[in-house]
Design an enzyme around this catalytic site. Structure first.
Site, PDB file in Angstrom:
ATOM      1  N   ASN A  32      16.489  92.342  65.970  1.00  0.00           N
ATOM      2  CA  ASN A  32      16.281  93.621  66.682  1.00  0.00           C
ATOM      3  C   ASN A  32      16.226  94.747  65.643  1.00  0.00           C
ATOM      4  O   ASN A  32      16.960  95.730  65.724  1.00  0.00           O
ATOM      5  CB  ASN A  32      17.375  93.866  67.725  1.00  0.00           C
ATOM      6  N   HIS A  34      15.573  97.757  63.118  1.00  0.00           N
ATOM      7  CA  HIS A  34      15.245  99.182  63.209  1.00  0.00           C
ATOM      8  C   HIS A  34      15.054  99.717  61.784  1.00  0.00           C
ATOM      9  O   HIS A  34      15.132  98.942  60.804  1.00  0.00           O
ATOM     10  CB  HIS A  34      16.344  99.927  63.965  1.00  0.00           C
ATOM     11  N   GLY A  36      16.905 101.270  59.857  1.00  0.00           N
ATOM     12  CA  GLY A  36      18.019 100.999  58.939  1.00  0.00           C
ATOM     13  C   GLY A  36      17.850  99.648  58.255  1.00  0.00           C
ATOM     14  O   GLY A  36      18.053  99.510  57.041  1.00  0.00           O
ATOM     15  N   HIS A  37      17.462  98.625  59.022  1.00  0.00           N
ATOM     16  CA  HIS A  37      17.225  97.297  58.426  1.00  0.00           C
ATOM     17  C   HIS A  37      16.049  97.356  57.433  1.00  0.00           C
ATOM     18  O   HIS A  37      16.103  96.734  56.366  1.00  0.00           O
ATOM     19  CB  HIS A  37      16.869  96.274  59.509  1.00  0.00           C
ATOM     20  N   GLY A 149      24.268  97.258  54.984  1.00  0.00           N
ATOM     21  CA  GLY A 149      24.376  98.674  55.327  1.00  0.00           C
ATOM     22  C   GLY A 149      25.824  99.126  55.314  1.00  0.00           C
ATOM     23  O   GLY A 149      26.723  98.399  55.753  1.00  0.00           O
ATOM     24  N   GLU A 150      26.050 100.346  54.839  1.00  0.00           N
ATOM     25  CA  GLU A 150      27.417 100.903  54.834  1.00  0.00           C
ATOM     26  C   GLU A 150      27.853 101.340  56.224  1.00  0.00           C
ATOM     27  O   GLU A 150      29.015 101.686  56.428  1.00  0.00           O
ATOM     28  CB  GLU A 150      27.495 102.082  53.854  1.00  0.00           C
TER      29      GLU A 150
END
Ligand code: PAF
Length: 293
Positions: A32, A34, A36-37, A149-150
């Site tokens: 899924n 987005h 960010g990925h 991701g942080e």
């Protein structure tokens, strides 16, 4: 981009690249995808010759009453995004490939202490599920580096500690959180929000910014600041699990002597559990901090 489903196929592709002297970066995901990925994939591409991405909704990291069954599965759209953004290999295993004896019978990796606090207290067993699957994926892919991701800050520290304790030859790269224009941290679970909840959701980020501002202004009664922040979330219609000021290196409660901090929050809005965090560096802290009474 090649898409493979078996450990053997990942290994033969990676062996070929290693034979050519290429460096491999790995981005584990649950799909899924987005922006960010995609940012993680772009960061991986900058650091290595080949980028391997996995999509696996890991049953071991979901509690009995959590959203494993309803977690969004969008493989076709995800594959297109990954191919467009230069990923080289997509690994999409079935559960039986990673857990041949089933989840209940699987060998586990437990990272004690840090797995049991904050989100680990609200979600018992979650970080054991994360550490176990990430360790298995590392053993399959054998990357030079892995990018996370942080936004999932506690997860990042659990993985860093696992890598250190098990002497895994993988460099763990943390990438700052990608946010929507209104500050909401990007997350696959944002798609659960109704339109009305989506409009309210950025208040988690706003509350974190307020906490950071108060600490930067010299307030040092962190317990009072945390309680105030939780009240602000409750007033805005959230059900907070916690708002907490912690040491960034190990997530232990912060004292006024600590300078490198992270403020973390987890709160439910309707059926969605949102998490977020903000780093805070207090190098120039004033000598006489304000203590509220
Ligand atoms: O952050 C996630 O998406 C998952 O926890 C991870 C690291 C892919 C493990 O399943």
């Amino acid at each position: 981009m090649h898409t493979v489903r078996t450990i053997a196929d990942v290994r033969s592709m990676v062996r070929l690249w290693r034979g050519q002297g290429e460096r491999i970066a790995f981005v584990p995901t649950m799909g899924n995808l987005h922006a960010g990925h995609i940012h993680l994939v772009n960061q991986a591409r900058r650091r290595a010759d080949r980028v391997v991405v996995s999509i696996f909704v890991n049953p071991m990291q979901f509690g009995a009453n959590e959203d494993f069954a309803s977690y969004p599965r969008t493989l076709s759209e995800d594959s297109i995004k990954l191919a467009e953004n230069g990923a080289h290999l997509l690994f999409v295993p079935e559960a039986g490939e990673l857990y041949p004896r089933g989840v209940a019978g699987a060998t586990r990796v437990e990272v004690p202490g840090i797995s049991d606090i904050l989100c680990g207290a609200s979600r018992p067993g979650h970080f054991t599920g994360v550490a176990t699957v990430v360790n298995t994926l590392f053993n399959i892919v054998q990357p030079d580096m892995a990018v996370f991701g942080e936004k999932d800050y506690q997860q990042l520290l659990v993985i860093r500690r696992m890598v250190a304790d098990l002497c895994l030859p993988v460099t763990v790269v943390g990438v700052p959180t990608v946010r929507e224009a209104d500050g909401l941290a990007m997350s696959s679970r944002n798609s659960y929000l109704t339109a009305e909840e989506r409009a309210r959701a950025p208040q988690v980020y706003q509350v974190l910014c307020q906490v950071r501002g108060r600490i930067q202004d010299g307030e040092a009664d962190y317990a009072a600041i945390e309680a105030g922040a939780e009240q602000a979330l409750i007033a805005a219609g959230f059900r907070p699990d916690y708002v907490s000021v912690r040491r960034a290196e190990d997530l232990m409660p912060a004292s006024v002597a600590d300078q490198t901090l992270v403020i973390l929050a987890a709160a439910r809005l309707g059926k969605t559990r949102l998490i977020d965090n903000l780093p805070i560096e207090l190098k120039n802290r004033q000598q006489n901090p304000i203590i509220s009474v």
